[in-house]
Design an enzyme around this catalytic site. Structure first.
Site, PDB file in Angstrom:
ATOM      1  N   HIS A 307      38.390  38.671  43.081  1.00 34.08           N
ATOM      2  CA  HIS A 307      37.547  38.947  41.926  1.00 34.08           C
ATOM      3  C   HIS A 307      37.317  40.446  41.841  1.00 34.08           C
ATOM      4  O   HIS A 307      37.200  41.111  42.869  1.00 34.08           O
ATOM      5  CB  HIS A 307      36.193  38.217  42.045  1.00 34.08           C
ATOM      6  CG  HIS A 307      35.509  38.087  40.739  1.00 34.08           C
ATOM      7  ND1 HIS A 307      34.711  39.075  40.232  1.00 34.08           N
ATOM      8  CD2 HIS A 307      35.545  37.107  39.808  1.00 34.08           C
ATOM      9  CE1 HIS A 307      34.268  38.704  39.051  1.00 34.08           C
ATOM     10  NE2 HIS A 307      34.757  37.518  38.768  1.00 34.08           N
ATOM     11  N   ASP A 365      37.113  29.430  40.055  1.00 35.08           N
ATOM     12  CA  ASP A 365      38.206  28.565  39.602  1.00 35.08           C
ATOM     13  C   ASP A 365      38.854  27.769  40.720  1.00 35.08           C
ATOM     14  O   ASP A 365      39.688  26.908  40.466  1.00 35.08           O
ATOM     15  CB  ASP A 365      39.284  29.413  38.903  1.00 35.08           C
ATOM     16  CG  ASP A 365      38.747  30.033  37.643  1.00 35.08           C
ATOM     17  OD1 ASP A 365      38.041  29.330  36.913  1.00 35.08           O
ATOM     18  OD2 ASP A 365      39.015  31.217  37.393  1.00 35.08           O
TER      19      ASP A 365
HETATM   20  N1  CMC Z   1      46.413  36.814  45.857  1.00 34.54           N
HETATM   21  C1  CMC Z   1      47.023  37.768  46.581  1.00 34.54           C
HETATM   22  N2  CMC Z   1      46.700  39.081  46.514  1.00 34.54           N
HETATM   23  C2  CMC Z   1      45.729  39.436  45.659  1.00 34.54           C
HETATM   24  C3  CMC Z   1      45.043  38.489  44.877  1.00 34.54           C
HETATM   25  C4  CMC Z   1      45.416  37.143  44.991  1.00 34.54           C
HETATM   26  N3  CMC Z   1      44.799  36.198  44.268  1.00 34.54           N
HETATM   27  N4  CMC Z   1      44.107  39.121  44.120  1.00 34.54           N
HETATM   28  C5  CMC Z   1      44.217  40.418  44.421  1.00 34.54           C
HETATM   29  N5  CMC Z   1      45.190  40.617  45.352  1.00 34.54           N
HETATM   30  C6  CMC Z   1      45.568  41.893  45.973  1.00 34.54           C
HETATM   31  C7  CMC Z   1      46.392  42.746  45.005  1.00 34.54           C
HETATM   32  O1  CMC Z   1      47.767  42.517  45.171  1.00 34.54           O
HETATM   33  C8  CMC Z   1      45.985  44.137  45.405  1.00 34.54           C
HETATM   34  O2  CMC Z   1      46.681  44.502  46.566  1.00 34.54           O
HETATM   35  P1  CMC Z   1      47.135  46.040  46.818  1.00 34.54           P
HETATM   36  O3  CMC Z   1      45.862  46.815  46.927  1.00 34.54           O
HETATM   37  O4  CMC Z   1      47.910  45.975  48.093  1.00 34.54           O
HETATM   38  O5  CMC Z   1      47.959  46.435  45.627  1.00 34.54           O
HETATM   39  C9  CMC Z   1      44.506  44.017  45.794  1.00 34.54           C
HETATM   40  O6  CMC Z   1      44.352  42.622  46.205  1.00 34.54           O
HETATM   41  C10 CMC Z   1      43.529  44.306  44.661  1.00 34.54           C
HETATM   42  O7  CMC Z   1      43.936  43.558  43.516  1.00 34.54           O
HETATM   43  P2  CMC Z   1      43.718  44.032  42.011  1.00 34.54           P
HETATM   44  O8  CMC Z   1      44.652  43.288  41.141  1.00 34.54           O
HETATM   45  O9  CMC Z   1      43.765  45.530  41.961  1.00 34.54           O
HETATM   46  O10 CMC Z   1      42.232  43.568  41.790  1.00 34.54           O
HETATM   47  P3  CMC Z   1      41.543  43.333  40.386  1.00 34.54           P
HETATM   48  O11 CMC Z   1      40.092  43.542  40.610  1.00 34.54           O
HETATM   49  O12 CMC Z   1      42.188  44.142  39.324  1.00 34.54           O
HETATM   50  O13 CMC Z   1      41.866  41.802  40.055  1.00 34.54           O
HETATM   51  C11 CMC Z   1      41.736  39.471  39.814  1.00 34.54           C
HETATM   52  C12 CMC Z   1      40.966  40.761  40.149  1.00 34.54           C
HETATM   53  C13 CMC Z   1      40.745  38.315  39.694  1.00 34.54           C
HETATM   54  C14 CMC Z   1      42.445  39.630  38.451  1.00 34.54           C
HETATM   55  C15 CMC Z   1      42.768  39.197  40.932  1.00 34.54           C
HETATM   56  O14 CMC Z   1      42.106  39.020  42.164  1.00 34.54           O
HETATM   57  C16 CMC Z   1      43.664  37.997  40.621  1.00 34.54           C
HETATM   58  O15 CMC Z   1      44.677  38.143  39.916  1.00 34.54           O
HETATM   59  N6  CMC Z   1      43.293  36.773  41.132  1.00 34.54           N
HETATM   60  C17 CMC Z   1      44.022  35.566  40.826  1.00 34.54           C
HETATM   61  C18 CMC Z   1      43.613  35.067  39.452  1.00 34.54           C
HETATM   62  C19 CMC Z   1      42.230  34.465  39.443  1.00 34.54           C
HETATM   63  O16 CMC Z   1      41.890  33.668  40.301  1.00 34.54           O
HETATM   64  N7  CMC Z   1      41.441  34.851  38.414  1.00 34.54           N
HETATM   65  C20 CMC Z   1      40.105  34.268  38.199  1.00 34.54           C
HETATM   66  C21 CMC Z   1      39.015  35.282  38.346  1.00 34.54           C
HETATM   67  S1  CMC Z   1      37.411  34.514  38.443  1.00 34.54           S
HETATM   68  C22 CMC Z   1      37.211  33.738  36.905  1.00 34.54           C
HETATM   69  C23 CMC Z   1      36.966  34.718  35.823  1.00 34.54           C
HETATM   70  O17 CMC Z   1      36.005  35.488  35.900  1.00 34.54           O
HETATM   71  O18 CMC Z   1      37.723  34.698  34.855  1.00 34.54           O
END
Ligand code: CMC
Length: 430
Positions: A307, A365
C-alpha cells in the site's frame, strides 16, 4: 492551521520563504503555492508521493501505525460497533448522528433506492458479457441525464439530493449490473430491509423464489461496505475532486471515480487477488509465486499486498481476516482451499525479508474476495461492491471541496521532456 514557521528554499541566488502548516495529525505541510510566481520553478512529484492536494477534515491514515480514522473515529471501532449508514452520516456531516437523525437519514436513503424506471432500458443496451464496472461507469454517468433536478452544484439543496440519490441507488445499480450479466430479471429494492440485506436480496433473489437474508451474511456485507467507505486522497477520490474542480455535475464526477477505481492497482485488486489465489491453487505452489513477485525482471506482483500509505499493517485487512473466518464457518466451508492458500501465502510472505524490508503487508483486498466469493458473488462483482461502498467517501470529499473557498480548477504542471520547437516538414521531404 498556519503557524509562524517557514521553510527557506535557496537556488540560483534566489531565496524564497515558504509557510509551514501543522495539521491535526500527520506530517507538516510546506505551502509552495507562491513558488512559481516568485521563483519561476515548479515542483516535480509524479504519483503525488510528497504532495498534499487539498485541505480535508474527513479521513486520516497513519501509515506507520496502521491507523485509519473517519472524522477521528478508528475504523476497527466503527466496523465493530457501528454500521454502514451511520458511517455514511458521519462522513457526510462530520458527527455521529443522534437516534432521531439516524432514523431520518436511514428512511431518506431507503426511500431513494429505486431507479427511474426508464434506466432499466439503459442497462439492456449493454452486451450481456459487459463487465459490471463498465455498466456502473455508464449508468452512474447517465444519471445526469435522468435526474436534472440534482445537477446544479451551486444549489446546496440539489447537492444534498444528489448525494442521497447516489448513496441510495448504487446498490440497485450494482445489483442490476449483476442481474443483467447473468440474464436474470431485475429485482426491485424493498423498504423493509436494511441497506446490506437489500443489496444481497437484489443480487440473489429471483421472482420465482425470494432470498432469505442471513443476518450474519448481511452483517458481513455491511462490514465490507463500512471498511471501504472512505480512504483519504486515494486515486479515485482525487479523480472525483479533479473532475469536480471544473464544475462538472456530481453524477459525472462519481462516474469518473468509478472508472479510476477499476484499475488493478486500486479497486480492481480484489478481483485480481482472488484470481491470483485460484491460480496458485494449492499451498505447495506458493514459493513459485513469491519468487516471481521478488524477481526484478518479472513485473508480477502479489495482488492484495502493499500500500502506498500503510507501512505496518492495513487495519481493514485485520478486520476482514476475522470476518472471513466467521463467514466461512457459518457457511460450513472453513476448509475452503482459497482461504488456506491465502493464510499460507500471508504467512510465507511476511516471513520473507523482501516483503518485510519493503513493508509490504496484506491490504483490504486480500481477504475481502474470499468473503464475497463465499457469499456467492462472481469475481467480476468485487470491484462494483468496492465502488458502491466508496460512493459515500467520494461524495463527502466532493461536498467538502465545493464548500472550500480556496477551490480552484485542478491543473498540474509538467516537466516537459519532448522536442523543442521545430518547423513542420512537408510529407514528401520526410
Ligand atoms: N508484490 C511484490 N512487490 C511489490 C508489491 C507487491 N504487491 N507492491 C510493491 N512491491 C515492491 C515494488 O516492486 C517496489 O520494489 P522496488 O523498490 O524494488 O522497485 C516497492 O515494493 C515499492 O512499490 P511501489 O510500486 O513503488 O509502491 P506504490 O506505493 O507506488 O504502490 C501499490 C502501492 C498498492 C500500487 C502496490 O503495492 C501494488 O501494486 N500492490 C498490488 C496491488 C494491490 O493490492 N492494490 C490494492 C491497494 S489497497 C486498495 C486500494 O486502496 O485501492
Amino acid at each position: 492551521m498556519a503557524d509562524n514557521r517557514s521553510a527557506t528554499l535557496r537556488f540560483d541566488n534566489k531565496e524564497i520563504e515558504l509557510p509551514i502548516y501543522s495539521p491535526t495529525a500527520g506530517p507538516d505541510v510546506i505551502d509552495i503555492r507562491k513558488l512559481y510566481g516568485q521563483g519561476g520553478v515548479f515542483t516535480y512529484d509524479p504519483g503525488f508521493t510528497s504532495t498534499a492536494s487539498c485541505d480535508s477534515t474527513i479521513t486520516f491514515i497513519d501509515g506507520d501505525k496502521g491507523e485509519l480514522l473517519h472524522r477521528g473515529y478508528p475504523i476497527d471501532q466503527l466496523a465493530e460497533k457501528s454500521h454502514y449508514l451511520e458511517v455514511c452520516y458521519l462522513l457526510l456531516y462530520g458527527e455521529l448522528p443522534t437516534g432521531k437523525q439516524l432514523e431520518d437519514f436511514e428512511s431518506l436513503v431507503t426511500n431513494h433506492t429505486m431507479l427511474h424506471d426508464q434506466m432499466s432500458y439503459f442497462f439492456r443496451g449493454f452486451r450481456r458479457d459487459a463487465h459490471p464496472m463498465a455498466i456502473l461507469v455508464g449508468v452512474v454517468g447517465a444519471m445526469s441525464a435522468f435526474y436534472h433536478d440534482s445537477t446544479d452544484i451551486s444549489d446546496p439543496q440539489q447537492r444534498e439530493v444528489a448525494s442521497i440519490r447516489l448513496i441510495a441507488k448504487m446498490p440497485t445499480i450494482a445489483a442490476w449490473a449483476y442481474k443483467f450479466s447473468i440474464g436474470q430479471p431485475f429485482i426491485y429494492p424493498r423498504n423493509d430491509l436494511d441497506y446490506a440485506s437489500n443489496f444481497l436480496r437484489m443480487c440473489f433473489a429471483v421472482p420465482a423464489q425470494d432470498y432469505e437474508v442471513n443476518p450474519i451474511l448481511s452483517r458481513a456485507m455491511d462490514r465490507i461496505f463500512t471498511l471501504h467507505a472512505d480512504h483519504e486522497q486515494n486515486a479515485s477520490t482525487s479523480t472525483v475532486r479533479l473532475a469536480s474542480s471544473s464544475g462538472a455535475n456530481p453524477f459525472a464526477c462519481i462516474a469518473a471515480g468509478i472508472a479510476c477505481l477499476w484499475g488493478p492497482a486500486h479497486g480492481g485488486a480484489n478481483q485480481a487477488c482472488l484470481e491470483m489465489l485460484k491460480e496458485i491453487g494449492t499451498p505447495d505452489r506458493i514459493p513459485e509465486f513469491i519468487a516471481r513477485a521478488k524477481d526484478k525482471d518479472d513485473n508480477y506482483r502479489l495482488m492484495g499486498f502493499g500500500h502506498r500509505v500503510y507501512k505496518n499493517h492495513d487495519p481493514r485487512a485485520t478486520v476482514l481476516k476475522q470476518s472471513a473466518d466467521e463467514v466461512l464457518n457459518l457457511l460450513g466451508v472453513e476448509d475452503n482451499p482459497l482461504l488456506q492458500v491465502a493464510k499460507e501465502l500471508e504467512k510465507q510472505a511476511l516471513e520473507d525479508p523482501y516483503f518485510s524490508e519493503k513493508k509490504l503487508f496484506p491490504n483490504v483486498d486480500f481477504y475481502s474476495g474470499i468473503i464475497l466469493e463465499a457469499m456467492g458473488f462472481p469475481t467480476s462483482m468485487f470491484t462494483p461492491i468496492f465502488a458502491l461502498s466508496r460512493t459515500v467517501g467520494w461524495i463527502s470529499q466532493w461536498k467538502e471541496q465545493l464548500d472550500d473557498p480556496q477551490l480552484k480548477i485542478g491543473r498540474p504542471r509538467q516537466l516537459y521532456q519532448g522536442a523543442a520547437m521545430r518547423d513542420y516538414v512537408d510529407v514528401e521531404k520526410r
